[in-house]
Design a protein around this motif. Structure first.
Motif, PDB file in Angstrom:
ATOM      1  N   ALA A 122      52.706  48.047  26.203  1.00  0.00           N
ATOM      2  CA  ALA A 122      52.927  47.288  24.521  1.00  0.00           C
ATOM      3  C   ALA A 122      51.844  46.807  23.988  1.00  0.00           C
ATOM      4  N   TRP A 123      51.270  46.206  22.507  1.00  0.00           N
ATOM      5  CA  TRP A 123      50.043  45.912  22.242  1.00  0.00           C
ATOM      6  C   TRP A 123      50.857  45.204  21.453  1.00  0.00           C
ATOM      7  N   GLY A 124      49.930  44.107  20.982  1.00  0.00           N
ATOM      8  CA  GLY A 124      50.217  43.131  19.769  1.00  0.00           C
ATOM      9  C   GLY A 124      49.296  42.218  19.837  1.00  0.00           C
ATOM     10  N   ASP A 125      49.666  41.556  18.226  1.00  0.00           N
ATOM     11  CA  ASP A 125      48.497  40.245  17.593  1.00  0.00           C
ATOM     12  C   ASP A 125      48.785  38.753  18.872  1.00  0.00           C
ATOM     13  N   GLN A 126      49.943  38.535  19.283  1.00  0.00           N
ATOM     14  CA  GLN A 126      50.783  37.752  20.260  1.00  0.00           C
ATOM     15  C   GLN A 126      49.528  38.782  21.978  1.00  0.00           C
ATOM     16  N   MET A 127      49.344  38.773  21.657  1.00  0.00           N
ATOM     17  CA  MET A 127      49.137  39.481  23.750  1.00  0.00           C
ATOM     18  C   MET A 127      47.645  38.133  23.672  1.00  0.00           C
ATOM     19  N   THR A 128      48.352  38.128  25.468  1.00  0.00           N
ATOM     20  CA  THR A 128      47.501  37.198  25.618  1.00  0.00           C
ATOM     21  C   THR A 128      46.434  37.271  26.683  1.00  0.00           C
ATOM     22  N   LEU A 129      46.846  38.026  28.268  1.00  0.00           N
ATOM     23  CA  LEU A 129      45.774  38.407  29.038  1.00  0.00           C
ATOM     24  C   LEU A 129      46.742  39.963  29.389  1.00  0.00           C
ATOM     25  N   ALA A 130      45.362  40.531  30.209  1.00  0.00           N
ATOM     26  CA  ALA A 130      45.637  41.920  30.968  1.00  0.00           C
ATOM     27  C   ALA A 130      45.699  41.865  32.786  1.00  0.00           C
ATOM     28  N   ALA A 131      45.981  42.366  33.229  1.00  0.00           N
ATOM     29  CA  ALA A 131      45.964  42.385  35.255  1.00  0.00           C
ATOM     30  C   ALA A 131      45.924  43.613  35.210  1.00  0.00           C
ATOM     31  N   PHE A 132      45.537  43.796  36.034  1.00  0.00           N
ATOM     32  CA  PHE A 132      45.689  45.297  36.483  1.00  0.00           C
ATOM     33  C   PHE A 132      47.157  46.085  37.213  1.00  0.00           C
ATOM     34  N   GLY A 133      47.524  47.058  36.812  1.00  0.00           N
ATOM     35  CA  GLY A 133      48.885  47.264  37.533  1.00  0.00           C
ATOM     36  C   GLY A 133      49.091  48.562  37.210  1.00  0.00           C
ATOM     37  N   ASN A 134      50.246  49.312  37.214  1.00  0.00           N
ATOM     38  CA  ASN A 134      50.879  50.745  36.914  1.00  0.00           C
ATOM     39  C   ASN A 134      52.102  49.968  35.315  1.00  0.00           C
ATOM     40  N   ASP A 135      52.237  48.531  35.566  1.00  0.00           N
ATOM     41  CA  ASP A 135      53.066  48.417  34.113  1.00  0.00           C
ATOM     42  C   ASP A 135      52.867  46.994  34.082  1.00  0.00           C
ATOM     43  N   THR A 136      53.966  46.347  33.203  1.00  0.00           N
ATOM     44  CA  THR A 136      53.385  45.259  33.097  1.00  0.00           C
ATOM     45  C   THR A 136      54.532  44.230  33.719  1.00  0.00           C
ATOM     46  N   SER A 137      54.649  43.993  34.353  1.00  0.00           N
ATOM     47  CA  SER A 137      55.774  44.054  35.049  1.00  0.00           C
ATOM     48  C   SER A 137      54.734  43.019  37.082  1.00  0.00           C
TER      49      SER A 137
END
Length: 375
Positions: A145-160
């Motif tokens: 998912a995406w949006g203006d409130q996104m803070t960080l990202a990390a590697f992974g097949n899903d956001t969990s």
């Protein structure tokens, strides 16, 4: 005829098996550690001098997503205590969209998976670290998912899984810097991603894919006010969340439902979920028994009472200071101007020449043909 039929059935079975084998699957608990993090883990632990010891991380959400997030935490911060199914701890991971981050009580740092709908993320309260999942190319997963409130990202097949990695890095920073408030930990993770090239922010990856070794090695600490839009995501004087216990809600099934069903930043959607899906209420607030789970409140950098912005003038960060650099520059300019005037006064004055009416006509052999012009 029978031979042809059997051959056709055999080919169909082989083709079906090939397609199933190639179908993408969600990472299981046994395979959640990402190779990119495996390569950095030992360097991270050496640089930080800790693996997250003394920090408790609660993880709430659907059971399979809790397993994924917990596995990622243990891979990157093996000494941290993971409390699966509990909202107690210095850090609480919301592993999926079935739990509203606004319902997490206390002063824990909430790190929430943005969701895997491939569409806009649901609205979240200020102070929540929203995490996207990234591919090895450091671009967002199509399902994230995406949006203006996104803070960080990390590697992974899903956001969990991605949220688990971010929580693990936060735990290591928490264990390494006991005097840092939660806001500073988030700023350190965000501001160390691009380093000297400058921070940036977008709706897909937030401030970018976390760089664990850089996060623990960057010195001096990252100033939160240097990050674009950080005050809007993490206000200095943010009031605590008021939720009594983690509540569940139905996860959006499409991008449209994610956009239209966004809850308000201070409300919980527990009414939409069944009572059997609600997490067990916690009787004690995070940090009541473990001193490592109590976040300091004093900021690392001086802040103003309004929004934490530093004053532009002055070396001490105050609003009425006078910079020594400006004073030195003023003295240099004043001295330079005085020196120029002094040099001009020392120069001898040129001798006064005769007026044009008293000029004498040149004489001599070389000027025998000279005659003054007629007027």
């Amino acid at each position: 005829m029978l031979r042809r039929t059997l051959a056709a059935l055999g080919c169909a079975a082989l083709l079906a098996g090939f397609v199933v084998a190639q179908a993408p699957t969600r990472a299981s608990a046994a395979s959640c550690p990402d190779p990119g993090f495996d390569l950095q883990a030992s360097r991270l632990w050496d640089a930080a001098g800790t693996k997250g010891s003394g920090v408790t991380i609660g993880v709430v959400g659907a059971p399979d997503r809790v397993v994924e997030a917990a596995c990622a935490i243990s891979a990157l911060a093996p000494d941290a205590t993971v409390a699966s199914g509990s909202a107690s701890g210095a850090i609480v991971v919301v592993a999926d969209t079935s739990v509203d981050p606004a319902s997490i009580a206390g002063q824990a740092l909430v790190i929430a998976a943005a969701g895997d709908t491939g569409g806009p993320m649901t609205q979240r309260p200020q102070g929540v670290v929203n995490v996207a999942s990234a591919q090895v190319t450091k671009t967002a997963q199509p399902s994230s998912a995406w949006g203006d409130q996104m803070t960080l990202a990390a590697f992974g097949n899903d956001t969990s899984t991605a949220a688990g990695y971010v929580a693990a890095l936060a735990a290591i920073l928490r264990a390494d810097h006991g005097d840092w408030p939660a806001r500073q930990v988030v700023a350190q993770m965000a501001g160390s991603i691009y380093g000297a090239s400058g921070a940036r922010h977008d709706a897909r990856l937030g401030y970018g894919v976390i760089q664990p070794v850089q996060a623990v090695s960057t010195s001096p600490p990252v100033d939160p006010e240097s990050l674009p839009g950080f005050d809007a995501l993490f206000p200095v004087n943010q009031p605590p969340r008021t939720g009594a216990s983690p509540s569940t809600r139905s996860a959006p099934t499409s991008a449209a439902s994610g956009a239209s069903g966004a809850p308000s930043s201070n409300s919980s959607t527990a009414a939409t979920g069944s009572s059997s899906a609600t997490q067990t209420p916690q009787t004690s607030a995070p940090g009541t028994t473990d001193t490592a789970n109590i976040w300091p409140t004093k900021p690392v950098f001086p802040t103003s009472p309004s929004n934490g912005s530093h004053a532009a003038a002055g070396s001490g960060g105050g609003s009425g200071g006078f910079s020594p650099i400006l004073l030195i520059g003023f003295v240099v300019i004043l001295a330079g101007g005085g020196y120029v005037l002094w040099q001009r006064r020392r120069q001898p004055k040129a001798a006064a020449g005769k007026p044009e009416a008293e000029w004498e006509a040149p004489s001599g052999p070389r000027h025998s043909g000279y005659s003054p012009p007629e007027e």
